[in-house]
Design a protein around this motif. Sequence first.
Motif, mmCIF file in Angstrom:
data_model
loop_
_atom_site.group_PDB
_atom_site.id
_atom_site.type_symbol
_atom_site.label_atom_id
_atom_site.label_comp_id
_atom_site.label_asym_id
_atom_site.label_seq_id
_atom_site.Cartn_x
_atom_site.Cartn_y
_atom_site.Cartn_z
ATOM 1 N N LEU A 1 0.808 -1.215 0.000
ATOM 2 C CA LEU A 1 0.000 0.000 0.000
ATOM 3 C C LEU A 1 0.846 1.272 0.000
ATOM 4 N N PRO A 2 1.823 1.416 0.903
ATOM 5 C CA PRO A 2 2.593 2.667 0.866
ATOM 6 C C PRO A 2 3.392 2.834 -0.430
ATOM 7 N N THR A 3 3.853 1.741 -0.999
ATOM 8 C CA THR A 3 4.597 1.853 -2.255
ATOM 9 C C THR A 3 3.677 2.268 -3.386
ATOM 10 N N ARG A 4 2.487 1.691 -3.445
ATOM 11 C CA ARG A 4 1.534 2.077 -4.495
ATOM 12 C C ARG A 4 1.158 3.553 -4.409
ATOM 13 N N GLN A 5 1.266 4.144 -3.232
ATOM 14 C CA GLN A 5 0.929 5.552 -3.050
ATOM 15 C C GLN A 5 2.070 6.504 -3.417
ATOM 16 N N GLU A 6 3.252 5.961 -3.709
ATOM 17 C CA GLU A 6 4.379 6.801 -4.101
ATOM 18 C C GLU A 6 4.098 7.398 -5.485
ATOM 19 N N CYS B 1 5.361 5.354 -8.608
ATOM 20 C CA CYS B 1 5.052 3.927 -8.707
ATOM 21 C C CYS B 1 3.925 3.706 -9.715
#
Length: 126
Positions: free
Chosen positions: A58-63, A66
């Motif tokens: 989840l936090p990576t998808r929000q970068e 990404c």
Amino acid sequence: MNPTDFSLPSGATGATGATGAPGARGVASQQPLSFIAVLKARPEAREALCDALRALVLPTRQEPGCLDYQLFELTDEPGTFYMRESFMDELALEAHRETAHFQAFAARLEPWLAEPLRVIRLQHIA
């Protein structure tokens, strides 16, 4: 291999691909960076690795840079995980590697692995 360097071609094992391709007018255009990270857990560390990988999604998808971040587990090899990743460019990938969530994951990763992390760089064909 240091997990924070996993996407660099010089430190990765497996196939590598170019990051640029001819554009419509024959000029090089930047393609997204895409790869698959292969992580094989020690049998006793499968759950811990799986939980840590899930926590990255989840936090990576929000970068901002990404484009894709998908976690898979091989059905015929439980404990072997594939993380399919795609970032806009090298700057977005570097920003990802510097995030607190990735740094925390990388600091804990090594004891969970049965073998070194493997990174397969991909080149989009069609």
